[in-house]
Design an enzyme around this catalytic site. Structure first.
Site, PDB file in Angstrom:
ATOM      1  N   CYS A  39     -31.351  11.437  -7.605  1.00 34.22           N
ATOM      2  CA  CYS A  39     -32.071  11.362  -8.920  1.00 34.22           C
ATOM      3  C   CYS A  39     -32.808  12.794  -9.282  1.00 34.22           C
ATOM      4  CB  CYS A  39     -33.151  10.342  -8.844  1.00 34.22           C
ATOM      5  SG  CYS A  39     -33.591   9.710 -10.625  1.00 34.22           S
TER       6      CYS A  39
ATOM      7  N   HIS B  85     -30.282   5.350  -6.638  1.00 34.70           N
ATOM      8  CA  HIS B  85     -31.333   5.145  -5.839  1.00 34.70           C
ATOM      9  C   HIS B  85     -30.603   3.830  -4.879  1.00 34.70           C
ATOM     10  CE1 HIS B  85     -34.608   7.506  -7.252  1.00 34.70           C
ATOM     11  NE2 HIS B  85     -34.327   7.174  -8.466  1.00 34.70           N
TER      12      HIS B  85
END
Length: 502
Positions: free
Chosen positions: A332, A437
């Site tokens: 991310c 994630h």
């Protein structure tokens, strides 16, 4: 709907852990139980099945309760973006960034409304609600407009159990001080006390229990031992130190950059189950050492944390690590940092529109920050570029404000369910960038990636370890240990006999 609220004498006394245990205990007794926390402050979040964002702790507590997590379990999530400001996630969706003062002045009534609606929604589906407070209920400067402690106990009309941490010292003063600072009507709602994190022979605390009960006039419902290595996901940055503090020293050394605004550090908890892997949290260049792999995690403030990396000399260390053949992963915000540049088109990351910042330059791509955040559960497979079996599925979730555009073709890491390529994969996995994630919560992938490191180091390859099996066992073990040290029937009796207000 009946319920109980777990409040604490301070932050990190074990409220989340106790709520998690109670959810599993009730569930094991066949009761439809649900966790609830009205307002959470954490960058460690959880994405619900419909792509909404709630606090990570409530997602894990829902798993312990064996129910699907929903926005009603945590209607307000505050995600710190700086020392003064936090993004407000309202019913799973980011709506605005406020300073602490602005939040108290402008959001309070709206907060009360959604808390009441959440309690109403949960009462329709469940028999018991286990509510978690935050910090201390007697923060004098905050209590007139608080949305997470005694105000919520009043709205839900449930008794309160106060948790105190004996490991940090001052347990008697913290209990008596908290009770003395409560308003008389609030004090009447406190029906019991739990002492947490006791080390040694609990029978030696019998005199302490007697003193507390005489002084407070309410029962001590249990003295819980210090439960180490419970592996239950933590809620905030205080939990990082606890979660990884007693880690074993493995042959594989993974350095995770401890960013000031780190988010979703639960991405790395599966490594705790790998016997030959150790995790180090690195804040400064002189702590970097010679890791086998370095991971840059997600962040709530990518450009600020890139500045931190440079200030600490970690940029030079990461580049040298990569150039010498070390494994490097960005997740991310970490993926964005590894790129060539970031353009804050909407000013959503820095507050300054169209600012351009150079990244570390290890991935040939640029990131553009937009106005709207993307939150979604994601399913993917390995991209054919990786050489891995493309039929094997991976699951995770995405929470990000920007998109990263790669300048080269044929270097995607994953192929999403919609057919689009995602992330960056080169040098046979030596460098990886992705928005996914919980990538390492996929057992097959985690095993494949660590085996790449094992092979390079000449270590024996390992079989896949199924983390969910371990995790479910941990829920049951936690519930068993907590119940053994609780006056469980007395706690249930308090809840059952609680007299609703007129």
């Amino acid at each position: 709907m009946k319920g109980i609220m777990i409040q604490g004498t301070a932050s990190d006394v074990g409220k989340s852990l106790v709520v998690t245990a109670l959810c599993r205990i009730f569930s094991n007794e066949g009761i439809r139980v649900v966790p609830f926390k009205s307002q959470n402050m954490s960058n460690n979040s959880y994405v619900t099945i419909d792509g909404k964002e709630i606090g990570r702790a409530q997602g894990i507590q829902a798993e312990a309760a064996r129910v699907e997590a929903t926005i009603w379990m945590n209607p307000i999530l505050l995600k710190p973006r700086s020392k003064q400001d936090a993004e407000v996630v309202y019913l799973g969706k980011a709506i605005e960034t406020f300073s602490g003062r602005e939040y108290r002045e402008q959001f309070y009534e709206k907060g009360l409304e959604v808390i009441q609606e959440s309690i109403k929604q949960l009462s329709k589906q469940f028999e018991v609600v286990v509510i978690e407070g935050a910090g201390s209920p007697v923060e004098i400067n905050l209590r007139d407009r608080e949305l997470v402690n005694m105000k919520v106990a009043d709205l839900a009309d449930v008794p309160v159990v106060l948790v105190a941490d004996i490991d940090r010292g001052g347990v008697f003063a913290s209990i008596v001080g908290t009770l003395e600072l409560l308003e008389p009507e609030e004090r009447k709602r406190v029906a019991g006390i739990i002492i947490n994190k006791f080390r040694g022979d609990i029978s030696l605390f019998d005199d302490g229990i007697q003193w507390i009960e005489e002084k407070a006039g309410i029962p001590v419902l249990g003295v819980l031992p210090y439960i180490d290595h419970h592996m239950i996901d933590g809620e905030d940055s205080l939990s990082i130190a606890h979660q990884f503090s007693n880690q074993k020293q493995g042959n594989i050394d993974i350095a995770v950059i401890h960013l000031p605004f780190i988010s979703n550090y639960s991405d790395f908890e599966p490594f705790l189950y790998e016997e030959d892997v150790s995790i180090r949290w690195v804040k400064r260049g002189d702590e970097f050492g010679k890791p086998d792999a370095v991971i840059i995690p997600g962040t709530k403030s990518t450009i600020q944390d890139l500045k931190f990396i440079r200030e600490q000399g970690l940029d030079v260390k990461i580049k040298k690590h990569f150039e010498s053949g070390g494994f490097t992963v960005g997740i991310c915000g970490g993926y964005q940092i590894l790129g060539e540049e970031m353009i804050d088109e909407a000013g959503t990351d820095t507050g300054i529109a169209n600012i351009i910042v150079k990244g570390l330059g290890l991935i040939p791509g640029k990131t553009i920050f937009y106005q709207e955040k993307e939150t979604t559960r994601a399913q993917a497979a390995y991209h054919e570029n990786t050489g891995f079996p493309v039929t094997l599925a991976l699951e995770g979730y995405e929470i990000h404000l920007g998109n990263t555009f790669i300048k080269q073709n044929g270097c995607s890491f994953l192929r999403l369910a919609n057919g689009k390529g995602e992330g960056y994969f080169q040098r046979n996995g030596q460098i990886i960038g992705t928005y996914l994630h919980h990538l390492f919560h996929n057992d097959e992938w985690r095993n494949r990636w660590i085996n790449l490191i094992r092979k390079k180091k000449g270590l024996p390859l390992q079989e896949i370890r199924k983390i969910q099996d371990f995790k479910d066992q941990r829920f049951d073990a936690l519930a068993s240990e907590v119940k053994r040290h609780l006056k469980w029937e007395q706690l249930k009796d308090i809840m059952e006999k609680w007299s609703p207000k007129a």
